[in-house]
Design an enzyme around this catalytic site. Sequence first.
Site, PDB file in Angstrom:
ATOM      1  N   ASP A  13      44.214 -51.929  79.546  1.00  0.00           N
ATOM      2  CA  ASP A  13      43.522 -50.771  80.114  1.00  0.00           C
ATOM      3  C   ASP A  13      42.731 -49.973  79.084  1.00  0.00           C
ATOM      4  O   ASP A  13      42.588 -48.753  79.194  1.00  0.00           O
ATOM      5  CB  ASP A  13      44.519 -49.830  80.838  1.00  0.00           C
ATOM      6  N   GLY A  15      39.603 -50.304  78.586  1.00  0.00           N
ATOM      7  CA  GLY A  15      38.221 -50.144  79.039  1.00  0.00           C
ATOM      8  C   GLY A  15      37.422 -51.427  78.841  1.00  0.00           C
ATOM      9  O   GLY A  15      36.202 -51.400  78.687  1.00  0.00           O
ATOM     10  N   LYS A  16      38.137 -52.570  78.898  1.00  0.00           N
ATOM     11  CA  LYS A  16      37.471 -53.871  78.695  1.00  0.00           C
ATOM     12  C   LYS A  16      36.379 -54.091  79.740  1.00  0.00           C
ATOM     13  O   LYS A  16      35.292 -54.547  79.424  1.00  0.00           O
ATOM     14  CB  LYS A  16      38.503 -55.018  78.773  1.00  0.00           C
ATOM     15  N   GLY A  17      36.704 -53.755  81.015  1.00  0.00           N
ATOM     16  CA  GLY A  17      35.758 -53.976  82.113  1.00  0.00           C
ATOM     17  C   GLY A  17      34.448 -53.266  81.857  1.00  0.00           C
ATOM     18  O   GLY A  17      33.371 -53.852  81.956  1.00  0.00           O
ATOM     19  N   GLY A  40      43.247 -55.261  85.873  1.00  0.00           N
ATOM     20  CA  GLY A  40      42.442 -54.376  86.719  1.00  0.00           C
ATOM     21  C   GLY A  40      41.349 -53.825  85.844  1.00  0.00           C
ATOM     22  O   GLY A  40      41.625 -53.049  84.943  1.00  0.00           O
ATOM     23  N   HIS A  41      40.127 -54.286  86.057  1.00  0.00           N
ATOM     24  CA  HIS A  41      39.012 -53.892  85.204  1.00  0.00           C
ATOM     25  C   HIS A  41      38.032 -53.051  86.022  1.00  0.00           C
ATOM     26  O   HIS A  41      37.515 -53.513  87.035  1.00  0.00           O
ATOM     27  CB  HIS A  41      38.325 -55.132  84.618  1.00  0.00           C
ATOM     28  N   THR A  42      37.795 -51.832  85.547  1.00  0.00           N
ATOM     29  CA  THR A  42      36.978 -50.885  86.323  1.00  0.00           C
ATOM     30  C   THR A  42      35.575 -50.793  85.750  1.00  0.00           C
ATOM     31  O   THR A  42      35.413 -50.589  84.542  1.00  0.00           O
ATOM     32  CB  THR A  42      37.620 -49.476  86.262  1.00  0.00           C
ATOM     33  N   THR A 130      53.731 -56.241  87.109  1.00  0.00           N
ATOM     34  CA  THR A 130      52.870 -55.840  88.227  1.00  0.00           C
ATOM     35  C   THR A 130      53.366 -56.453  89.540  1.00  0.00           C
ATOM     36  O   THR A 130      52.788 -56.228  90.584  1.00  0.00           O
ATOM     37  CB  THR A 130      51.420 -56.294  87.981  1.00  0.00           C
ATOM     38  N   GLN A 224      44.589 -57.844  79.821  1.00  0.00           N
ATOM     39  CA  GLN A 224      45.731 -57.240  79.113  1.00  0.00           C
ATOM     40  C   GLN A 224      45.315 -56.848  77.679  1.00  0.00           C
ATOM     41  O   GLN A 224      44.157 -56.597  77.435  1.00  0.00           O
ATOM     42  CB  GLN A 224      46.962 -58.164  79.103  1.00  0.00           C
ATOM     43  N   SER A 302      48.672 -48.644  90.782  1.00  0.00           N
ATOM     44  CA  SER A 302      48.595 -47.178  90.902  1.00  0.00           C
ATOM     45  C   SER A 302      49.719 -46.467  90.165  1.00  0.00           C
ATOM     46  O   SER A 302      49.963 -45.289  90.386  1.00  0.00           O
ATOM     47  CB  SER A 302      48.621 -46.733  92.371  1.00  0.00           C
ATOM     48  N   ASP A 333      35.887 -39.078  74.908  1.00  0.00           N
ATOM     49  CA  ASP A 333      35.691 -37.818  75.646  1.00  0.00           C
ATOM     50  C   ASP A 333      37.000 -37.228  76.179  1.00  0.00           C
ATOM     51  O   ASP A 333      37.093 -36.035  76.409  1.00  0.00           O
ATOM     52  CB  ASP A 333      34.715 -38.051  76.809  1.00  0.00           C
TER      53      ASP A 333
HETATM   54  P1  GDP Z   1      40.556 -52.431  81.412  1.00  0.00           P
HETATM   55  O1  GDP Z   1      41.748 -52.980  82.115  1.00  0.00           O
HETATM   56  O2  GDP Z   1      40.660 -52.581  79.937  1.00  0.00           O
HETATM   57  O3  GDP Z   1      39.250 -52.940  81.947  1.00  0.00           O
HETATM   58  O4  GDP Z   1      40.577 -50.851  81.685  1.00  0.00           O
HETATM   59  P2  GDP Z   1      40.807 -50.149  83.112  1.00  0.00           P
HETATM   60  O5  GDP Z   1      39.562 -50.275  83.903  1.00  0.00           O
HETATM   61  O6  GDP Z   1      42.088 -50.578  83.729  1.00  0.00           O
HETATM   62  O7  GDP Z   1      41.045 -48.652  82.631  1.00  0.00           O
HETATM   63  C1  GDP Z   1      40.088 -47.939  81.906  1.00  0.00           C
HETATM   64  C2  GDP Z   1      39.716 -46.686  82.709  1.00  0.00           C
HETATM   65  O8  GDP Z   1      38.994 -45.802  81.892  1.00  0.00           O
HETATM   66  C3  GDP Z   1      38.807 -46.987  83.889  1.00  0.00           C
HETATM   67  O9  GDP Z   1      39.079 -46.065  84.907  1.00  0.00           O
HETATM   68  C4  GDP Z   1      37.410 -46.757  83.313  1.00  0.00           C
HETATM   69  O10 GDP Z   1      36.468 -46.391  84.307  1.00  0.00           O
HETATM   70  C5  GDP Z   1      37.667 -45.618  82.386  1.00  0.00           C
HETATM   71  N1  GDP Z   1      36.815 -45.556  81.187  1.00  0.00           N
HETATM   72  C6  GDP Z   1      36.314 -46.589  80.455  1.00  0.00           C
HETATM   73  N2  GDP Z   1      35.655 -46.093  79.378  1.00  0.00           N
HETATM   74  C7  GDP Z   1      35.762 -44.751  79.443  1.00  0.00           C
HETATM   75  C8  GDP Z   1      35.310 -43.679  78.612  1.00  0.00           C
HETATM   76  O11 GDP Z   1      34.707 -43.873  77.559  1.00  0.00           O
HETATM   77  N3  GDP Z   1      35.624 -42.405  79.006  1.00  0.00           N
HETATM   78  C9  GDP Z   1      36.340 -42.140  80.136  1.00  0.00           C
HETATM   79  N4  GDP Z   1      36.590 -40.874  80.437  1.00  0.00           N
HETATM   80  N5  GDP Z   1      36.754 -43.122  80.938  1.00  0.00           N
HETATM   81  C10 GDP Z   1      36.493 -44.405  80.589  1.00  0.00           C
HETATM   82  P1  IMO Z   2      44.330 -55.121  82.111  1.00  0.00           P
HETATM   83  O1  IMO Z   2      43.581 -56.424  82.031  1.00  0.00           O
HETATM   84  C1  IMO Z   2      48.014 -52.923  81.429  1.00  0.00           C
HETATM   85  C2  IMO Z   2      51.758 -55.111  81.934  1.00  0.00           C
HETATM   86  C3  IMO Z   2      52.667 -54.729  83.086  1.00  0.00           C
HETATM   87  C4  IMO Z   2      54.025 -55.041  82.466  1.00  0.00           C
HETATM   88  C5  IMO Z   2      53.739 -56.302  81.659  1.00  0.00           C
HETATM   89  C6  IMO Z   2      54.110 -57.599  82.378  1.00  0.00           C
HETATM   90  O2  IMO Z   2      43.909 -54.266  83.237  1.00  0.00           O
HETATM   91  O3  IMO Z   2      44.314 -54.428  80.799  1.00  0.00           O
HETATM   92  P2  IMO Z   2      52.988 -58.954  84.364  1.00  0.00           P
HETATM   93  O4  IMO Z   2      52.708 -58.565  85.780  1.00  0.00           O
HETATM   94  O5  IMO Z   2      51.787 -59.362  83.588  1.00  0.00           O
HETATM   95  O6  IMO Z   2      54.102 -59.956  84.239  1.00  0.00           O
HETATM   96  O7  IMO Z   2      53.568 -57.604  83.675  1.00  0.00           O
HETATM   97  O8  IMO Z   2      52.353 -56.288  81.387  1.00  0.00           O
HETATM   98  N1  IMO Z   2      50.371 -55.469  82.320  1.00  0.00           N
HETATM   99  C7  IMO Z   2      49.317 -54.675  82.073  1.00  0.00           C
HETATM  100  N2  IMO Z   2      49.249 -53.420  81.559  1.00  0.00           N
HETATM  101  N3  IMO Z   2      46.872 -53.572  81.748  1.00  0.00           N
HETATM  102  C8  IMO Z   2      46.944 -54.830  82.248  1.00  0.00           C
HETATM  103  O9  IMO Z   2      45.833 -55.570  82.468  1.00  0.00           O
HETATM  104  C9  IMO Z   2      48.197 -55.420  82.465  1.00  0.00           C
HETATM  105  N4  IMO Z   2      48.607 -56.608  82.961  1.00  0.00           N
HETATM  106  C10 IMO Z   2      49.941 -56.628  82.843  1.00  0.00           C
HETATM  107  O10 IMO Z   2      52.526 -53.386  83.431  1.00  0.00           O
HETATM  108  O11 IMO Z   2      54.369 -54.018  81.560  1.00  0.00           O
HETATM  109 MG    MG Z   3      43.158 -52.391  83.516  1.00  0.00          MG
END
Ligand code: GDP
Ligand code: IMO
Ligand code: MG
Length: 430
Positions: A13, A15-17, A40-42, A130, A224, A302, A333
Amino acid sequence: MKNVAVIGSQWGDEGKGKIVDWLSSEADVVARFQGGHNAGHTLVIDGVTYKLRLLPSGIVRKNKISIIGNGVVIDPWALLEEIEEVRSKGVEITSKNLIISESANLILPFHKEMDEIREDIAGKAKIGTTRRGIGPAYEDKVGRRSIRVMDLLSQKNLSQRLETVLMHHNAIRKGLGKELYEKNKLITELMNIAPKILIYSQPVWKKINEFTKNKKKILFEGAQGILLDVDHGTYPFVTSSNTVASSAATGVGCGPQNINYVLGITKAYTTRVGEGPFPTELTDKIGEELGIRGKEFGTVTSRKRRCGWFDGVLVRQTIKISGIDGIALTKLDVLDTLEEIKMCVGYEIDGKKIDYLPASLEEQIKVKPIYKVFKGWLQSTKGIKNLEELPQNARNYIKELENFIDAKISSISTSPERNDTILIEDPFKA
Ligand code: GDP
Ligand code: IMO
Ligand code: MG
């Protein structure tokens, strides 16, 4: 010509997406190579939010090829649902722009059930997965009893393969006093959706080879983060795949020389979702503020993400493990309102100083962070696109972070929006 692998340098999480979507303007192909719909990539593009789980983040751009490699575990129903969801936002998805590896392994309903059964039984010792069936599906893959995309071609073959895998699952289910899993209904359901999946299926290794020959630029999209890697993460509180950059080669079927630049996505603080050690975790008001300002709620489940200070020791370690060439620093930020910002620059265990996170869980739990304190900048950095416009205190924090982790910061993200990003070094041209 450069190919770039984008991976998370923390617990996911980061911010890879957002960064993959931003960089994909320059790429021809975007490929997922591990993980499944635990990711979950946003992406936020002109105010419209896309939440991607299995589809590569390049899918929203026209004229890009999206690949789901052999290293990914695919829940076919989740994939079809996601395709429909993304299509409903006006994105075109056809067999021309989406390719799925014929040898990717499937997540089936009994994997999800096994994930849930185990988590429920574990009680306090649960991993906090998850509950998508990721772990059990990867176990079946290395146990050589898995069902793969290509197995959907023949009902006879599918039935035989299911016999083998269910013998294993039903022995465990029986031992745990659970109902046995019956294959006939599943065969019918799988044969019903088989054509919808098979239209995308191709030998991905061959396509990647062709793309390379034709000098196409490939962006490998990790899921991840390295601290969740099954070998290098905080085991056993990890996911069941290798999340490091070298996994990109095995996860699509190409050589390691095809990865020319490794970009580590790094949050300006730290979050973790699920159980497991987290040395810089903040359970106070500041942790709560980071969670609220950073909207730290899981994209997939969630769940509230745990928040804490930036852990330089951990990121320095993951940079070494994965051979990261440069990092994209995200969510700067979110720190805008803090008077004081801390960065972990060392650990202490039983009064002894150490400069890395040991592999033993017992020691990981005992680790106490040593902090360096920075003055906050107390002004908005949201949406800034030039380095010079950042407040001096923010630049001080970034400079120190860069020095400490010993990797170049190649971009800085200042909001969820695609273009709110400061470019310092283009990974495709570096
Ligand atoms: P990922 O799994 O690495 O793709 O990251 P997620 O999408 O799960 O979580 C990153 C969250 O931070 C998402 O809601 C993005 O929209 C948000 N995000 C990404 N870059 C930034 C940033 O520079 N600032 C803020 N405020 N939000 C960001
Ligand atoms: P993205 O790509 C954050 C965490 C789970 C749990 C552990 C094992 O959005 O960054 P699993 O269901 O993979 O067997 O769960 O890994 N986990 C993540 N945490 N971002 C993810 O993906 C994750 N994918 C799995 O919360 O701790
Ligand atoms: Mg994510």
